[in-house]
Scaffold this motif. Sequence first.
Motif, PDB file in Angstrom:
ATOM      1  N   TYR A  83      -1.877  -0.162  13.584  1.00 62.34           N
ATOM      2  CA  TYR A  83      -0.837   0.586  14.382  1.00 62.34           C
ATOM      3  C   TYR A  83       0.200   1.194  13.641  1.00 62.34           C
ATOM      4  CZ  TYR A  83       2.571   1.521  18.117  1.00 62.34           C
ATOM      5  OH  TYR A  83       3.280   2.001  18.819  1.00 62.34           O
ATOM      6  N   VAL A  84       0.679   2.366  13.635  1.00 67.46           N
ATOM      7  CA  VAL A  84       1.812   2.641  13.040  1.00 67.46           C
ATOM      8  C   VAL A  84       2.692   3.386  14.057  1.00 67.46           C
ATOM      9  CG1 VAL A  84       0.835   2.960  10.896  1.00 67.46           C
ATOM     10  CG2 VAL A  84       0.617   5.069  12.323  1.00 67.46           C
ATOM     11  N   LEU A  87      -4.287   1.321   5.208  1.00 70.59           N
ATOM     12  CA  LEU A  87      -3.819   0.998   6.284  1.00 70.59           C
ATOM     13  C   LEU A  87      -5.243   1.612   7.533  1.00 70.59           C
ATOM     14  CD1 LEU A  87      -0.346   1.567   6.576  1.00 70.59           C
ATOM     15  CD2 LEU A  87      -1.559  -0.846   6.976  1.00 70.59           C
ATOM     16  N   LEU A 136       5.745   8.313   9.344  1.00 71.65           N
ATOM     17  CA  LEU A 136       5.195   7.096   9.714  1.00 71.65           C
ATOM     18  C   LEU A 136       5.781   5.959   9.212  1.00 71.65           C
ATOM     19  CD1 LEU A 136       1.326   8.007   9.284  1.00 71.65           C
ATOM     20  CD2 LEU A 136       2.851   8.480  11.226  1.00 71.65           C
ATOM     21  N   ARG A 137       5.965   5.142  10.179  1.00 69.76           N
ATOM     22  CA  ARG A 137       6.644   3.609   9.759  1.00 69.76           C
ATOM     23  C   ARG A 137       5.376   2.577  10.368  1.00 69.76           C
ATOM     24  NH1 ARG A 137      11.656   3.578   8.092  1.00 69.76           N
ATOM     25  NH2 ARG A 137      12.973   5.528   8.169  1.00 69.76           N
ATOM     26  N   LEU A 138       5.663   1.315   9.802  1.00 71.15           N
ATOM     27  CA  LEU A 138       5.121   0.410  10.246  1.00 71.15           C
ATOM     28  C   LEU A 138       6.057  -0.287  11.343  1.00 71.15           C
ATOM     29  CD1 LEU A 138       3.508  -1.505   7.173  1.00 71.15           C
ATOM     30  CD2 LEU A 138       2.453  -0.470   9.139  1.00 71.15           C
ATOM     31  N   HIS A 187       9.169   2.472   6.078  1.00 74.13           N
ATOM     32  CA  HIS A 187       8.761   3.762   6.059  1.00 74.13           C
ATOM     33  C   HIS A 187       7.660   4.176   5.106  1.00 74.13           C
ATOM     34  CE1 HIS A 187       9.448   8.122   4.497  1.00 74.13           C
ATOM     35  NE2 HIS A 187       9.431   8.252   5.903  1.00 74.13           N
ATOM     36  N   LEU A 188       6.591   4.884   5.927  1.00 75.02           N
ATOM     37  CA  LEU A 188       5.419   5.005   4.966  1.00 75.02           C
ATOM     38  C   LEU A 188       5.275   6.284   4.522  1.00 75.02           C
ATOM     39  CD1 LEU A 188       2.837   3.365   7.676  1.00 75.02           C
ATOM     40  CD2 LEU A 188       3.619   2.536   5.416  1.00 75.02           C
ATOM     41  N   LEU A 246      -1.547   4.590   2.753  1.00 78.34           N
ATOM     42  CA  LEU A 246      -1.674   4.968   4.173  1.00 78.34           C
ATOM     43  C   LEU A 246      -3.308   4.899   4.260  1.00 78.34           C
ATOM     44  CD1 LEU A 246      -0.111   8.204   4.446  1.00 78.34           C
ATOM     45  CD2 LEU A 246       0.464   6.081   5.701  1.00 78.34           C
TER      46      LEU A 246
END
Length: 356
Positions: free
Chosen positions: A350-351, A312, A262-264, A269-270, A309
């Motif tokens: 949103y990701v 978010l 997952l990234r914004l 990088h998440l 996470l």
Amino acid sequence: MTHNTPLSPRPLRRLSDVTRRVLTAAQLRAQGVTAAETNERCRPGGSWQQLLPGVFLLHPGPPTSEERLHAVLSYAARSPFRATVTGAAASVGVPAQPNADEPRPAPRYPEAVITGLAALTLHGFTSAPPLPSLDTIDVLVPRMRRLRTTGCARIVRTPAMPTPSYVTGLPVAPVPRALADAVAELSDAGVVRRLLTEAVRAGHTEPVAVVRELTAARLLNRPHVADAVDSLLAEGRAIAEDHLYRMVREHALPDPVWNVDLRLPGGPHLGGLDAYWPEQAVAVELDTRAPRQDDDALWSEYARKRELLERLGITVVHISPRKLRDSLEQQATVVRTALMASCDRDPAAYVVVLPR
């Protein structure tokens, strides 16, 4: 005189076969056998033999594997099983059974536990050598006990005795501790790798428990052990992933996207996830890592990722391999509940979802 012949008015036939054949000097004295008579019977060509200091086999010829195990435990135990029915009953806290045909309580060996390769064989490891091929049998005793390694008994001292499992009535170290004690004596990388892999593949234990014991034993600085641990963790992850796929399939959960990053948007990088449901913003992460001497930073990074996470709006379900193995339906319920609760939460940020 054969080993089936009573030694005194307290007949040995009241005991199980192996406890009639393997007795300590104290047990023989309790049956009225003097030291001189014992020595006479143990002369070359005699009907008895001394297996270990103070431990005697009441027949000529090679001992069986079971006899060797009992002999080692008798040698190492602080207060070995007494050669009377009353003593046997007292050692396990149950009344003596008057009927000699009824099952006898298993003998207890205080402060003595089989470990190492012999323990792994007793636990059913196919990659461990058969008992007859072992020249020595490892036995754990408290660190302050004054015992020496001799004959077929190899003394392994420990500051904390593990709670034993009982295999065929014998106290045996749990698999992770038995593995650590076995690996400590092995230099063959292939053997070490096979033992660790079987431990996880056959469901004997979890990788985290094995690595914890290897760390406590200070074995991870050995290159062949470190390499085997990497294979162990990879094996554990593959098995856990199979269980996760099966959980989704067998319990009719919606199909997630598997193994994603997952990234914004345009941002950092998440982190990676094992399964993710984008519409519900629910993620599953398998905890297949194990504590290592230098892993504090990794654990902190994991905690930071989960916290980010959740800020978010993404629900992270944390599942261990053991939970997947032992309670698959329950874990499916946890995931399903998180998916159903998504409609009651504020929309997640949103990701961007990318393959890992």
